[in-house]
Write an enzyme that holds these catalytic residues in place. Structure first.
Site, mmCIF file in Angstrom:
data_model
loop_
_atom_site.group_PDB
_atom_site.id
_atom_site.type_symbol
_atom_site.label_atom_id
_atom_site.label_comp_id
_atom_site.label_asym_id
_atom_site.label_seq_id
_atom_site.Cartn_x
_atom_site.Cartn_y
_atom_site.Cartn_z
ATOM 1 N N GLU A 14 31.038 32.156 48.942
ATOM 2 C CA GLU A 14 32.055 31.304 49.560
ATOM 3 C C GLU A 14 32.650 31.950 50.795
ATOM 4 O OE1 GLU A 14 36.220 28.952 48.403
ATOM 5 O OE2 GLU A 14 35.254 30.259 46.938
ATOM 6 N N ARG B 187 31.188 38.652 41.488
ATOM 7 C CA ARG B 187 32.158 39.741 41.491
ATOM 8 C C ARG B 187 32.958 39.789 40.191
ATOM 9 N NH1 ARG B 187 34.412 35.792 44.855
ATOM 10 N NH2 ARG B 187 36.509 35.114 44.262
ATOM 11 N N ASP C 219 37.412 20.324 44.123
ATOM 12 C CA ASP C 219 37.808 21.726 44.017
ATOM 13 C C ASP C 219 39.307 21.903 43.854
ATOM 14 O OD1 ASP C 219 37.899 24.476 44.060
ATOM 15 O OD2 ASP C 219 36.762 24.721 45.904
ATOM 16 N N TYR D 67 39.319 28.108 34.143
ATOM 17 C CA TYR D 67 39.490 29.539 33.860
ATOM 18 C C TYR D 67 40.909 29.919 33.457
ATOM 19 C CZ TYR D 67 40.949 29.589 38.817
ATOM 20 O OH TYR D 67 41.552 29.319 40.030
ATOM 21 N N HIS E 103 29.753 26.089 46.426
ATOM 22 C CA HIS E 103 29.985 26.520 47.798
ATOM 23 C C HIS E 103 28.677 27.005 48.431
ATOM 24 C CE1 HIS E 103 34.148 25.877 46.981
ATOM 25 N NE2 HIS E 103 34.238 26.909 46.159
ATOM 26 N N ARG F 258 44.719 32.739 47.745
ATOM 27 C CA ARG F 258 44.466 33.052 46.341
ATOM 28 C C ARG F 258 45.684 33.693 45.684
ATOM 29 N NH1 ARG F 258 39.846 37.138 43.976
ATOM 30 N NH2 ARG F 258 41.310 38.638 44.835
ATOM 31 N N HIS G 112 39.287 22.395 39.807
ATOM 32 C CA HIS G 112 40.282 23.252 39.166
ATOM 33 C C HIS G 112 41.541 22.390 39.041
ATOM 34 C CE1 HIS G 112 37.620 26.599 39.969
ATOM 35 N NE2 HIS G 112 37.747 26.457 41.278
ATOM 36 N N HIS H 185 32.291 32.870 36.602
ATOM 37 C CA HIS H 185 33.206 32.662 37.722
ATOM 38 C C HIS H 185 32.561 32.986 39.057
ATOM 39 C CE1 HIS H 185 36.321 33.609 40.680
ATOM 40 N NE2 HIS H 185 36.953 32.584 40.128
ATOM 41 N N HIS I 65 33.020 19.721 40.919
ATOM 42 C CA HIS I 65 33.791 20.972 40.910
ATOM 43 C C HIS I 65 35.277 20.688 40.999
ATOM 44 C CE1 HIS I 65 34.134 25.281 41.017
ATOM 45 N NE2 HIS I 65 34.868 25.242 42.114
#
Length: 453
Positions: A235, A209, A320, A122, A269, A83, A59, A206, A57
């Site tokens: 998560e 949600r 991550d 993403y 997660h 975030r 990003h 993703h 994982h």
């Protein structure tokens, strides 16, 4: 292609250290002959040789903001406040920036002992949400960075459609992540065309949600059966609460009840599970994608490791957000978090006499390989020839026999012990240095200095 023959004093094969092992490599894959005997034409690798670790994982762009979200805000900080800082940073990044950041990250991964990365990608469009002239430009930046660094890649373009379980539209700073199902599937198809020995394409939803049930079903119905499927899930506690409020079910249970989750799935997660979800996830064969350093940095919580292992669950590790790029630290803190909660030692070793380091490393190899959708994580016939050679001259490995080598590698300190790294039969790290390190790092420095300005 010609055959290269190597030998190791000890190689990690079949869940154990095997002495005086001969390893043949041809066309980027291992050719294992049980009758082979080391001879004068073979090259000695070192005392301890391990399969390369998959990083399930990543990003990549977040590596460039590591350490830049550690000042307290006006209220209580959480994943959700982090975030917002991440969204702000993401707005600055274009394809060239992403390539420079990802290549530097992948160099660091290789030096640490990761030989394959699952890139959960993403950051698709321009900051206002409009596509680049090539809709795959950001994805291609990741592919080029992996090729440049020489790391194996499972590219996981992400479907991101809504801002919550209620289906509300994406926020302004989320627009560059968004796709329709049709546009997303076109992107996936275009990226699969370049798959080969070092690259595989999968899909990523993703989160529950961000992708509504009908879209999940549409994607799963359209993709090839063998493609890996990854998803963020459970998560944060607010995510669990919102799912309960709007769907009457906890996230992992909803997914397991609604979709045929199996061994090609990676649930990233999956931190907040009740006992029923823990058991059901283990029984599904799906991989629990655990990222202990990021989960600690974001204040996520702790995965129920012991019961998951006891029920036969499959797990792997990822870095991550890359506040740490080290499989050793991920494995160490996967165990240490459990010790702090249980107030016990050696939690991941579930049987008397079992090594914690060996148990965690072997489980993470197998789970990472499954999540990657390719033949890695093992020194076995026809597996891709990925391996790491430990520095047996380091004081941390002195006077260590095979019974303690793995635990010393993981638990004896912070001095890097990976000396040499091979990916698909090609040496990419020698004596701790990546073959393209200077050039890639110089470009990264120029990139982050410009982004900061």
């Amino acid at each position: 292609m010609s055959l290269s023959t190597y030998r190791a004093d000890y190689a990690w094969q079949g869940h154990r250290w095997c002495q005086d092992t001969v390893l043949d490599v041809r066309d980027g894959h291992f050719v294992i002959d049980d009758q082979a005997v080391a001879n004068g034409s073979s090259t000695r690798l070192g005392k301890y040789v391990l399969p390369g670790m998959p990083n399930l994982h990543s990003h990549a762009f977040q590596r460039a903001m590591a350490g830049m979200a550690e000042r307290r805000g006006p209220g209580d900080d959480s994943f959700w406040t982090w975030r917002e800082a991440m969204y702000g940073f993401a707005q600055r990044i274009g394809p060239d920036d992403l390539k420079a950041i990802a290549a530097q990250l992948y160099v660091e991964m290789l030096q640490a002992g990761y030989t394959h990365v699952c890139e959960f990608h993403y950051l698709h469009h321009q900051p206002d949400g409009s596509p680049w002239s090539d809709p795959a430009a950001m994805s291609q930046a990741i592919v080029e960075a992996a090729e440049e660094a020489g790391i194996g890649l499972t590219l996981l373009p992400v479907l991101y459609m809504t801002g919550g379980f209620d289906g509300r539209p994406l926020g302004e700073r989320q627009r560059r992540f968004g796709h329709t199902v049709d546009a997303y599937l076109r992107l996936v198809d275009s990226l699969r065309a370049g798959d080969g020995t070092r690259k595989t394409t999968g899909v990523a939803l993703h989160s529950l949600r961000a992708v509504q049930p009908d879209a999940i079903q549409a994607v799963l119905g359209a993709i090839a059966r063998e493609m890996p499927v990854h998803i963020h899930i459970a998560e944060q506690v607010p995510e669990v609460d919102e799912c309960l409020a709007l769907r009457g079910c906890r996230p992992v249970q909803w997914l397991l009840d609604s979709v045929a989750v199996d061994a090609r799935w990676c649930l990233v997660h999956a931190t907040h599970l009740d006992s029923g979800e823990t058991r059901a996830l283990a029984q599904s064969g799906a991989v629990a994608g655990l990222c202990p350093t990021t989960e600690a940095n974001l204040g996520d919580g702790l995965f129920p490791l012991a019961p998951f292992i006891d029920q036969g669950g499959v797990l792997g590790i990822g870095s991550d957000s890359h506040i740490s790029v080290s499989p050793v630290e991920e494995l160490r803190w996967l165990e240490y978090g459990q010790r702090l909660v249980a107030r016990q030692r050696n939690v991941a070793a579930r049987q008397a006499g079992q090594s914690v380091g060996e148990s965690l490393f072997e489980r993470s190899l197998a789970g990472g390989a499954a999540a990657s959708g390719t033949t890695i994580g093992t020194i076995a016939h026809k597996a891709r020839a990925d391996l790491i050679v430990l520095d047996d001259t380091s004081p941390l490995l002195m006077a260590r026999d095979p019974g303690h080598a793995m635990d010393s590698f993981i638990f004896s300190g912070n001095v890097p012990l990976v000396r040499d790294v091979m990916v698909a039969g090609r040496w990419v790290v020698r004596d701790g240095q990546h073959i393209e390190q200077s050039r890639i790092t110089d470009r990264y420095r120029r990139t982050v200095e410009r982004l900061k300005a």
